[in-house]
Structure formats: structure tokens, C-alpha cells
Write a protein that holds these residues in place. Structure first.
Motif, PDB file in Angstrom:
ATOM      1  N   ASN A  74       6.443  13.066   9.559  1.00 44.54           N
ATOM      2  CA  ASN A  74       5.048  13.441   9.351  1.00 44.54           C
ATOM      3  C   ASN A  74       4.239  13.505  10.640  1.00 44.54           C
ATOM      4  O   ASN A  74       3.219  14.180  10.702  1.00 44.54           O
ATOM      5  N   CYS A 106       7.035  24.597  -0.646  1.00 42.54           N
ATOM      6  CA  CYS A 106       5.625  24.354  -0.968  1.00 42.54           C
ATOM      7  C   CYS A 106       4.853  25.654  -1.175  1.00 42.54           C
ATOM      8  O   CYS A 106       3.988  25.732  -2.045  1.00 42.54           O
ATOM      9  N   SER A 151       3.789  16.754  -6.971  1.00 35.44           N
ATOM     10  CA  SER A 151       4.887  15.889  -7.423  1.00 35.44           C
ATOM     11  C   SER A 151       6.236  16.586  -7.286  1.00 35.44           C
ATOM     12  O   SER A 151       7.227  15.967  -6.870  1.00 35.44           O
ATOM     13  N   CYS A 189       6.995  18.940  -5.137  1.00 38.49           N
ATOM     14  CA  CYS A 189       7.309  19.012  -3.711  1.00 38.49           C
ATOM     15  C   CYS A 189       7.740  17.644  -3.183  1.00 38.49           C
ATOM     16  O   CYS A 189       8.666  17.559  -2.371  1.00 38.49           O
ATOM     17  N   LYS A 190       7.092  16.586  -3.644  1.00 39.04           N
ATOM     18  CA  LYS A 190       7.448  15.232  -3.214  1.00 39.04           C
ATOM     19  C   LYS A 190       8.842  14.843  -3.711  1.00 39.04           C
ATOM     20  O   LYS A 190       9.556  14.114  -3.026  1.00 39.04           O
ATOM     21  N   LYS A 191       9.237  15.330  -4.874  1.00 43.21           N
ATOM     22  CA  LYS A 191      10.584  15.053  -5.371  1.00 43.21           C
ATOM     23  C   LYS A 191      11.622  15.656  -4.435  1.00 43.21           C
ATOM     24  O   LYS A 191      12.642  15.049  -4.141  1.00 43.21           O
ATOM     25  N   TYR A 218      11.051  16.667  -1.239  1.00 49.46           N
ATOM     26  CA  TYR A 218      10.832  16.217   0.139  1.00 49.46           C
ATOM     27  C   TYR A 218      10.041  14.908   0.128  1.00 49.46           C
ATOM     28  O   TYR A 218       8.863  14.876   0.500  1.00 49.46           O
ATOM     29  N   PRO A 219      10.667  13.811  -0.285  1.00 47.17           N
ATOM     30  CA  PRO A 219       9.938  12.546  -0.467  1.00 47.17           C
ATOM     31  C   PRO A 219       9.357  11.953   0.817  1.00 47.17           C
ATOM     32  O   PRO A 219       8.401  11.174   0.754  1.00 47.17           O
ATOM     33  N   ASP A 276       4.296  13.447   3.691  1.00 46.13           N
ATOM     34  CA  ASP A 276       3.022  12.937   3.169  1.00 46.13           C
ATOM     35  C   ASP A 276       2.355  13.962   2.252  1.00 46.13           C
ATOM     36  O   ASP A 276       2.426  15.176   2.506  1.00 46.13           O
ATOM     37  N   MET A 277       1.689  13.453   1.257  1.00 43.35           N
ATOM     38  CA  MET A 277       0.968  14.307   0.317  1.00 43.35           C
ATOM     39  C   MET A 277      -0.062  15.184   1.049  1.00 43.35           C
ATOM     40  O   MET A 277      -0.279  16.332   0.685  1.00 43.35           O
TER      41      MET A 277
END
Length: 115
Positions: free
Chosen positions: A10, A57, A88, A90-92, A94-95, A98-99
Motif C-alpha cells: 500500500n 477494480c 468487498s 476486490c478485497k477478497k 486482493y486482501p 487498503d480499502m
């Protein structure tokens, strides 16, 4: 990918750089400063990772831009729920990201598509 890179991923890029033509140069420079002993192969892996993140994304951001036709992230309860679902997803995938980076990508796409 190198765990040190993932730990600092990040800090290695700015969401806006992913839209710039010279993003690879900026990212390479950032990586070299933060992790000086990184190999060329690891730099390439990081660039590929960020490119895939960007593409993933943007897929969701395009849905928001097309549906809401606003040059910013849409407001309203329904839109916020949809944004949350897309973040959510995208976070799954690419955990480590950062949001804030994900939301920045969504916002930039809405602006570029609807300005």
C-alpha cells in the motif's frame, strides 16, 4: 510474491499512478527506495500484481460509473450498499490492498467516465 513487498504494497503506489502512462516508472522508483535489494523478477511480479488489481477494480468501477452517471462516487443508501459489495469483492481478491486505494480507483473511474 515476496512477503516484504506484500507487507508494504500500500505504500508502494498511489491509486492515481495506476491511471498515469508512466505508472511503471513511478512504482519501480518507489519499490527501489522502499526495498533496495529487490530483484528485477520481484519488481515485475509487483507491477503485474498492481496491473491485475487495477483491471479487477476497474471492472466494478465501470459498473458504478455506467449505472449512476456521476463524476464522483454515488451517494445514497442503495449506491453505498453496492459500493460496499464491490469493495468487498476486490478485497477478497486482493486482501492486502487498503480499502482507500480501492475507493480511489472507483472514484477516478466515475470521474473519468462522467466528467
Amino acid at each position: 510474491m515476496n512477503s516484504i513487498i506484500l507487507e508494504h504494497i500500500n505504500e508502494l503506489f498511489d491509486s492515481y499512478d495506476l491511471f498515469a502512462g508512466k505508472y511503471k516508472e513511478k512504482i519501480r522508483s518507489s519499490i527501489a527506495k522502499k526495498i533496495p535489494d529487490i530483484s528485477e523478477k520481484e519488481i515485475k511480479e509487483t507491477e503485474d500484481y498492481l496491473r491485475l488489481l487495477f483491471e479487477y477494480c476497474v471492472k466494478y468501477a465501470d459498473l458504478l460509473a455506467d449505472k449512476y452517471k456521476t463524476p464522483f462516487l454515488p451517494k445514497g443508501e442503495e449506491a453505498q450498499k453496492e459500493i460496499s459489495e464491490y469493495v468487498s469483492e476486490c478485497k477478497k481478491q486482493y486482501p492486502e490492498i487498503d480499502m482507500k486505494h480501492i475507493l480511489d480507483i472507483f472514484s477516478i473511474v466515475c470521474w473519468l467516465a462522467n466528467r
